[in-house]
Scaffold this active site. Structure first.
Site, PDB file in Angstrom:
ATOM      1  N   GLN A 332      -1.829  -1.245   2.229  1.00 13.67           N
ATOM      2  CA  GLN A 332      -1.143  -2.125   1.298  1.00 13.67           C
ATOM      3  C   GLN A 332       0.038  -2.724   2.053  1.00 13.67           C
ATOM      4  OE1 GLN A 332      -1.904  -1.289  -2.701  1.00 13.67           O
ATOM      5  NE2 GLN A 332      -2.011  -3.452  -2.249  1.00 13.67           N
ATOM      6  N   THR A 500       1.121   5.008  -1.349  1.00 12.50           N
ATOM      7  CA  THR A 500      -0.009   5.935  -1.282  1.00 12.50           C
ATOM      8  C   THR A 500      -1.245   5.202  -1.809  1.00 12.50           C
ATOM      9  OG1 THR A 500       1.521   7.773  -1.488  1.00 12.50           O
ATOM     10  CG2 THR A 500      -0.774   8.262  -1.936  1.00 12.50           C
ATOM     11  N   HIS A 501      -1.540   4.091  -1.183  1.00 14.40           N
ATOM     12  CA  HIS A 501      -2.709   3.288  -1.535  1.00 14.40           C
ATOM     13  C   HIS A 501      -3.573   3.127  -0.289  1.00 14.40           C
ATOM     14  CE1 HIS A 501      -0.074   1.216  -4.868  1.00 14.40           C
ATOM     15  NE2 HIS A 501      -0.312   2.490  -5.115  1.00 14.40           N
ATOM     16  N   ASN A 502      -4.161   4.228   0.157  1.00  8.10           N
ATOM     17  CA  ASN A 502      -5.043   4.202   1.310  1.00  8.10           C
ATOM     18  C   ASN A 502      -6.457   3.977   0.802  1.00  8.10           C
ATOM     19  OD1 ASN A 502      -2.958   6.603   1.334  1.00  8.10           O
ATOM     20  ND2 ASN A 502      -2.963   5.772   3.395  1.00  8.10           N
TER      21      ASN A 502
END
Lengths: 571, 248
Positions: A332, A500-502
């Site tokens: 992101q 925390t947008h993997n």
């Protein structure tokens, strides 16, 4: 020799949003489901002392213990990958509910453009718009096909919101109305309307009102206590798997939840999964759990790690671009933001909720013309009020000293006089961004860690510069006296918290040559193995991913039921 | 106890005098390991010690779990420069930040209990994060010793004996990696010192810092409230803070 348990219909690996949704949907329909969760059990009562920034936000109470398992990182293949020894850029959830416990609750739908990104981009701007090494592809499903599952997730979680004027078509409105508007949200609304944009309240999993969902689960309204992200909700007002889908699964009597269970391998024979091998962390015992269907529902890195260590699927090879496991890792782009300082105004920055905010999609997806721009896609711009906790938030204008007398004076002055406009920039996949197994570093059981090869690209740098300027313009319209825009993205830095947008690694698509799963999250190479989660995203959109993860999980649950009945490839 | 302190103190002074007189001082030569034994810690005199202690309320929490008295005093002086007492409110010293740091270093954070500390260790790019072998408690102790050495090298006096401006310059040299060390990263130590100072100022008072919630009060942070439903739609509101103790 591992102890072998009796066979079950379905075994799921990781009990967060994906696992919780699969468990509740399948057990309601009569299947027996075993849920294996590496971490501990969690309850709302555990959060009596949760308003503790140090313990939860700074020391990562709810996150995976990195001493046992982490990943390694390098910016490109020329650099030696080294372990992420401490948390920074993103946080890995652990325990019942997974990352669904410590999230903020922003619950968006991706745009119709996202699901057909390659064909729509080429159709409108020509083939040359997509750089040769950018590996975007259509998802093998359209927005309209996924819409009913979005609706299902939103009703289960009780999402509070109002219609996105620039979003895809909805079959129904949000189950609860939007959250309360604070003075700074009203300022953002007015300023963006003046600029002819289309503001709307962020769709929120922090309930705006008391709500009972279709499963009969009743939850109370959010109290705006300002402890969402990195915390569990002591009111149960923030939708998390522990207060929504897991109790539904438990009630059926068909859900066998086993915490402290660390799955190491998916077992398979002749192209079919036969079950999983896990270690009971309380005794150290190795246990085999046979099952008709195996579902991987852990976080992105662990889904990929489990597949590669189990030797399932074709590992991605960046040299040739062939293979699929580990392909299209994306992230992101959140750095192209801006902060505004207001001399004569003070705001209740200490109050808020994880998903309290207002947002515009005027620069997201293909909602604006990219003909003269050197990037594709975009992101939403938002003003959020999640609660500025004091250890992590000491805003000072750029160039001010970071300690000493002047720092003290400025940080005390600006803490309630600063507003920031953030961006949720989309992240495109590249041929040389991928996940594989590290050749050197191991986890606590001696299994190789996942290795991430990733950096920001020119696309990301151009996007960040563009969004930072737009954020600044909005702050100017809001009346900020001084504005700091963060235009320079720099190299990807794993030490600084971003998001925390993997996503990616086990991507979905219509073609088994270029994707790992079909649009039911069913593995092309093993029809009784489903891999559910943001691993399935071929790229990451300009939104928080949980809404899309939830929708894909509901669709996967439907697919598993079909498979259980008839078998075979579902798409 | 007082007698014992005094006798140690007496020894210290004569030892320091000896070092000064004999001209033994550590130059800028970087050698492996920390030079410790030759450079004395400054324990200060009795009056000074009393003044730095928070004597308003006797708190049994205010004793040391890890640092020595001398290390504690250096920590107290350094954190006070990072967040000094002024007309806006108390500084790190009055808020108990050095006690907070001592207690944290003694526990799981000091031991990096939840960090990946497996070998092999290699130097990496800055964006790959900390790759050292040392645990935080070790970094902190070595860092304090290096700061003391650097102070002696520049001013022939220990860190707690020099002026505030001189202390600021030493901290700045560590922050900007202008000190050449073979042991630890000077800026890495400084960042640890700074981040732990902020934690000590603003974490819940249960951890030993932010005494009487004065850190929160100073910045109009209400601490642990049950919720803000009543004020979320309104203008800025100053509130009396409350802490987790109020939840017991």
């Amino acid at each position: 020799m591992a102890k072998k348990l009796p066979k079950t219909d379905v075994v799921i690996v990781g009990v967060g949003w994906g696992g919780g949704i699969i468990a509740s949907e399948l057990t309601k329909k009569g299947l027996n489901v075993v849920g294996l969760e590496k971490g501990e059990e969690r309850h709302t009562e555990d959060y009596y002392m949760v308003h503790d920034e140090l313990r939860y936000a700074i020391r990562y109470e709810l996150m995976q213990d990195l001493s046992k398992d982490t990943l390694t990182f390098r910016r490109n293949e020329k650099i030696r990958a080294l372990p992420m020894r401490q948390y920074g850029s993103f946080l890995l959830g652990e325990g019942l509910g997974g990352a669904g416990v410590h999230w903020n609750g922003m619950t968006f739908r991706f745009l119709p453009y996202d699901f057909e990104i390659r064909s729509r981009t080429i159709e409108k701007y020509g083939k040359n718009k997509v750089p040769a090494d950018m590996t975007i592809q259509d998802w093998g499903i359209t927005y309209d096909e996924l819409e009913p599952y979005y609706d299902q997730f939103e009703k289960m979680a009780g999402i509070s919101g109002e219609e996105n004027p620039l979003g895809g078509k909805r079959s129904d409105k949000y189950p609860t109305g939007p959250m309360k508007q604070s003075p700074q949200l009203k300022m953002f609304k007015k300023a963006t309307e003046n600029l002819k944009y289309h503001p709307y309240m962020i769709p929120s999993a922090n309930l705006s009102e008391n709500y009972t969902n279709p499963d009969g689960i009743a939850r109370a309204a959010c109290q705006y206590c300002a402890f969402c992200e990195r915390f569990g909700c002591e009111y149960g007002a923030k939708a998390d798997p522990v207060v929504t889908v897991i109790p539904v699964a438990n009630k059926t009597g068909k859900f066998d939840l086993r915490t402290h269970s660390w799955v190491r391998r998916v077992l398979h024979k002749d192209g079919k999964a036969t079950g999983v091998l896990y270690t009971d962390l309380t005794t150290g015992e190795e246990i085999e759990q046979p099952a008709d269907v195996v579902v991987l529902t852990s976080y992105v890195f662990n889904n990929v790690k489990t597949l590669l260590n189990s030797k399932i699927g074709r590992p991605y090879d960046p040299a040739t671009g062939t293979g699929v496991i580990g392909k299209n890792y994306a992230y992101q782009v959140v750095k192209g933001a801006a902060s505004g300082y207001f001399k004569d105004k003070q705001f209740n920055n200490f109050a808020g909720a994880g998903a309290l905010g207002m947002v515009i999609d005027d620069f997201n997806g293909d909602n604006f013309d990219h003909t003269d721009l050197d990037f594709i896609h975009g992101g939403y711009l938002s003003l959020t009020q999640t609660g500025k906790r004091p250890i992590a938030n000491n805003p000072i204008p750029k160039g001010s000293p970071t300690w000493g007398k002047e720092f003290k004076e400025k940080s005390l002055n600006y803490i309630n006089r600063t507003l920031s406009i953030g961006v949720q920039g989309a992240s495109m996949p590249y041929k040389h961004h991928y996940l594989d197994l590290d050749p050197v570093y191991k986890d606590t059981f001696g299994d190789p860690l996942v290795r991430m090869t990733f950096d920001f690209e020119d696309q990301d740098r151009s996007l960040a510069k563009f969004t930072a300027q737009k954020c600044s313009e909005i702050l100017k319209e809001m009346g900020a006296d001084k504005i700091d825009a963060m235009e320079e993205l720099g190299p990807y830095d794993i030490t600084v918290y971003q998001s925390t947008h993997n996503t990616g690694g086990v991507i979905m698509g219509a073609d088994p040559e270029t994707s790992a799963v079909n649009n039911y999250s069913q593995m092309w190479d093993m029809d009784n193995l489903f891999v559910v989660g943001a691993t399935a995203f071929p790229h990451n959109g300009g939104y928080n991913p949980t809404g899309t993860v939830g929708a894909l999980a509901y669709r996967a649950a439907e697919g598993i039921m079909k498979y259980h009945k008839n078998g075979g490839m579902l798409a | 106890m007082a007698d014992e302190n005094q006798s140690k103190h007496g020894e210290d002074v004569s030892r320091r005098k000896f070092l000064k007189n004999s001209g033994i001082a550590v130059g800028g030569l970087a050698v492996g390991g920390v030079i410790g034994s030759m450079i004395p810690w400054d324990v200060g005199d009795k009056e000074e010690q009393k003044a730095t202690k928070n004597v308003k309320n006797k708190s049994y929490n205010q004793a040391l779990m890890y640092l020595s008295q001398a290390e504690f005093k250096t920590t107290e002086a350094a954190t006070e420069r990072i967040f000094p007492k002024d007309e806006h409110g108390p500084g790190a010293g009055d808020l108990g930040v050095a006690y907070y740091i001592d207690h944290q270093l003694a526990g799981s954070y000091g031991f990096n209990a939840r960090d990946y500390m497996e070998p092999p260790f290699f130097h990496g790019e800055k964006v790959q994060g900390y790759q050292g072998r040392l645990k935080r408690r070790e970094i902190f102790r070595v860092g304090l010793r290096e700061m003391q050495n650097y102070s002696h090298q520049k001013h022939k006096k220990g860190f707690t004996e020099i002026t505030e401006d001189q202390q600021d310059n030493i901290l700045k040299d560590f922050q900007e990696d202008k000190v050449k060390l073979s042991t630890i990263s000077p800026s890495g130590f400084f960042n640890l010192l700074r981040s732990m100072t902020l934690e000590g100022l603003y974490s819940d008072p249960l951890y030993g810092g932010n005494i009487d919630m004065e850190g929160w009060r100073m910045r109009n942070y209400p601490g642990d409230q049950m919720g803000y439903t009543d004020i979320i739609e309104g203008d800025f509101k100053k509130m009396e803070p409350s802490s987790l103790r109020d939840h017991m």
